[in-house]
Design an enzyme around this catalytic site. Structure first.
Site, short mmCIF file in Angstrom:
data_model
loop_
_atom_site.label_atom_id
_atom_site.label_comp_id
_atom_site.label_asym_id
_atom_site.label_seq_id
_atom_site.Cartn_x
_atom_site.Cartn_y
_atom_site.Cartn_z
N TYR A 105 -2.98 -6.30 16.62
CA TYR A 105 -3.22 -5.52 15.41
C TYR A 105 -4.54 -4.76 15.52
O TYR A 105 -4.60 -3.56 15.24
CB TYR A 105 -3.24 -6.45 14.21
N ILE B 162 0.82 -1.21 0.00
CA ILE B 162 0.00 0.00 0.00
C ILE B 162 0.86 1.26 0.00
O ILE B 162 0.57 2.22 -0.72
CB ILE B 162 -0.96 -0.02 1.20
N LYS C 103 -4.98 -0.61 15.65
CA LYS C 103 -5.74 0.12 14.63
C LYS C 103 -6.92 0.89 15.23
O LYS C 103 -7.33 1.93 14.69
CB LYS C 103 -6.19 -0.85 13.54
#
Length: 255
Positions: free
Chosen positions: A156, A16, A160
């Site tokens: 994770y 990305i 986030k």
């Protein structure tokens, strides 16, 4: 074409981050790119690709979890280009383990890079933009797991979620300076990070097929899908959007 400004993208060597860097170059930005030393060769190749598009570029090796490294990186960018207009805090890691098997060390590693690293990028990029007095764009990387927690992915998911809260707080603080702060929340994107959810009992292809079934569009995303969104958020046309963590997930999750 005159430069639209300077953008800095972290975690830019692949996936990305790489797609975002190339798209911002296409949009007319000079693009400084960051990653860790292990990715220096790929980062150098990216710099050459950006320059081939007619834009200035430079590689900045730094660990985003280190305050001194982030401060120094932004100082280098400003010394090179004279300004910083767009900060894309994209760098991140993903560990896949159930809570009972997740060590405190792995938890800290994920949180340090994803949450602390994003905080440091917001902090020092924001300070530079305030100093410049010209507004700016700060963009972070959340996730579908930052809106709906995922089993076997606790560190994770937590990191986030933290980025969403940080993005809202920073938007309120930086808003009076005409600096917008937003995050993208990708669904499943076909990058190397998908390998973190592949187990000995499955394959990458099986994982992708299963993820496609969870998408309203019946597909997984590509890095360009995120880059297209960042292109808009980095533009002048996005000036009335701030504090948002916007889902780019093919209908995997609605909010």
């Amino acid at each position: 074409m005159a430069s639209k400004g300077t953008a800095l993208v972290t975690g830019a060597a692949r996936g990305i981050g790489r797609a975002i860097s190339l798209r911002l170059a296409d949009d007319g930005f000079d693009v400084a790119v960051n990653d860790i030393s292990a990715q220096s060769e790929a980062l150098s190749g990216l710099v050459h690709e950006i320059k081939a598009k007619g834009r200035a570029s430079s590689a900045h090796i730094a660990d985003v979890s280190s305050e001194d490294a982030v401060r120094g990186m932004i100082e280098q960018v400003v010394a090179t280009y004279g300004r910083l207009n767009v900060m894309v805090a994209n760098a991140g890691v993903c560990s896949h383990a159930p809570i009972f098997e997740l060590t405190a060390e792995k938890w800290d590693h994920t949180m340090n890079i994803n949450a602390r690293g994003t905080f440091l990028c917001y902090k020092y990029a924001g300070a530079q933009m305030v100093k410049q007095g010209e507004g700016g764009r700060i963009i972070g990387a959340s996730s579908v797991t930052g809106k709906q927690g995922m089993a076997f992915n606790p560190s994770y998911s937590a990191s986030k979620w933290a980025i969403r809260g940080l993005t809202q707080a920073a938007a309120l603080e930086f808003g009076p300076h005409k600096i917008t702060v937003n995050a993208y929340a990708p669904g499943v994107i076909d990058t190397d990070m998908l390998s973190t959810v592949v187990t000995p009992d499955t394959t990458r292809e099986i994982v992708i097929d299963e993820m496609k079934k969870k998408s309203a569009l019946g597909t997984v995303g590509a890095p360009a899908d995120i880059a297209n969104f960042v292109s808009f958020i980095a533009s002048k046309e996005s000036q009335f959007i701030t504090g948002q963590s916007i889902s780019v997930n093919g209908g995997m999750f609605f909010d």
